[in-house]
Structures are given as C-alpha cells and as structure tokens.
Design a protein around this motif. Structure first.
Motif, PDB file in Angstrom:
ATOM      1  N   VAL A  93       0.856  -1.185   0.000  1.00  0.00           N
ATOM      2  CA  VAL A  93       0.000   0.000   0.000  1.00  0.00           C
ATOM      3  C   VAL A  93       0.897   1.241   0.000  1.00  0.00           C
ATOM      4  N   ALA A  94       0.648   2.118  -0.982  1.00  0.00           N
ATOM      5  CA  ALA A  94       1.409   3.361  -1.065  1.00  0.00           C
ATOM      6  C   ALA A  94       0.619   4.476  -0.408  1.00  0.00           C
ATOM      7  N   GLY A  95       1.316   5.308   0.341  1.00  0.00           N
ATOM      8  CA  GLY A  95       0.688   6.424   1.026  1.00  0.00           C
ATOM      9  C   GLY A  95       1.204   7.749   0.504  1.00  0.00           C
ATOM     10  N   LYS A  96       1.269   8.705   1.390  1.00  0.00           N
ATOM     11  CA  LYS A  96       1.683  10.069   1.059  1.00  0.00           C
ATOM     12  C   LYS A  96       3.027  10.066   0.325  1.00  0.00           C
ATOM     13  N   GLY A  97       3.074  10.739  -0.807  1.00  0.00           N
ATOM     14  CA  GLY A  97       4.314  10.833  -1.576  1.00  0.00           C
ATOM     15  C   GLY A  97       4.759   9.520  -2.176  1.00  0.00           C
ATOM     16  N   GLY A  98       3.853   8.531  -2.251  1.00  0.00           N
ATOM     17  CA  GLY A  98       4.204   7.234  -2.825  1.00  0.00           C
ATOM     18  C   GLY A  98       4.974   6.327  -1.886  1.00  0.00           C
ATOM     19  N   THR A  99       5.115   6.739  -0.637  1.00  0.00           N
ATOM     20  CA  THR A  99       5.833   5.928   0.350  1.00  0.00           C
ATOM     21  C   THR A  99       5.089   4.615   0.590  1.00  0.00           C
TER      22      THR A  99
END
Length: 148
Positions: A93-99
C-alpha cells in the motif's frame, strides 16, 4: 495463540510492554523472545489504564517525535488502551508521496473497554442495555517544541 485475551491482567514491569517511562516504541518491537509480540507480529495489546473508567478523562498516552518536536497527548475515560503497530502492512500500500507502508511503520492508539469483555469475568462489563447511552471521551492535544 489466537490473539484473543486470556482474561489475565499481568504486570508490565521488565517486559517489552513497559511504557511507564518514555522509550521509543520500536525499541522492543523486534523482541523475538516475547511470545505475544512474535504472535501478533508487533504490538497489539490492550493496556489497563490507571484511574476510574467512566470518570473524567485522564492521561492514557503521550507520543513524542524528537525529530519534529511534535507531541500528541491522549486523555481517555475508558478502562483500557489498545496499542497496534500496523503489524500486517507489507509494503503493498502506497501512502503520502508514494511511500510504501510496511510492518510497524505506524501506530494506532484506541481507548476502549477490554477486548473480549463479554467472555471474561474479570473484565469491566461491555454490556449496553436498550435505552442506555454509551459514552467514550477522548481528548487529543498536539504540541510542538520547535525541533527540526
């Protein structure tokens, strides 16, 4: 083994669950010698809070990031506090800024009654009769000390 409470309330002293003095949450999260942490793949425990449940909200937790200087203080009127550390995140799962979010990259603090309370005689009752009101008060306070 099934991650269901046993009904026992055990002291935290000398265990990876002792947060009475501030320490990094990750300090003991890889403690392979602790069965509870190993089975849950991190923290997934309910802590008994000091003071009377249902009364005025009292200190349940304080989380501080020394890099940013941010602090979150949580007050609660509940009997317990569940600490969960994103034990099943696996980088898909990618979050803020693709992290990509990985195991133990986050934490959740959940003020609540004790899990499995209806099946544990020694736990505070979770019963809510028709016409009764359920109330759960949490107060979140955020401060910053200017670090960075």
């Amino acid at each position: 083994e099934s991650l269901i409470p046993t009904g026992r309330v055990t002291p935290v002293e000398g265990t990876p669950f002792d947060f009475r003095e501030a320490k990094p949450i990750g300090e003991d999260i890889r403690d392979g010698g602790n069965d509870q942490i190993a089975q849950a793949r991190g923290y997934d425990q309910n802590f008994v809070l000091d003071g009377d449940a249902g009364g005025e909200p009292r200190l349940a937790a304080r989380v501080h990031d020394p890099v940013s200087g941010r602090t979150m203080t949580l007050l609660s009127d509940q009997a317990g506090l569940q600490l969960y550390t994103a034990n099943h995140m696996n980088g898909t799962v990618a979050g803020k800024g693709g992290t990509l979010y990985r195991q133990s990259d986050a934490l959740c603090l959940e003020p609540e009654n004790f899990p499995d309370a209806p099946n544990q005689r020694g736990f505070p009752s979770a019963r809510l009769d028709p016409g009764d009101t359920y109330r759960n008060v949490m107060v979140l306070r955020f401060t910053a000390d200017g670090a960075l």
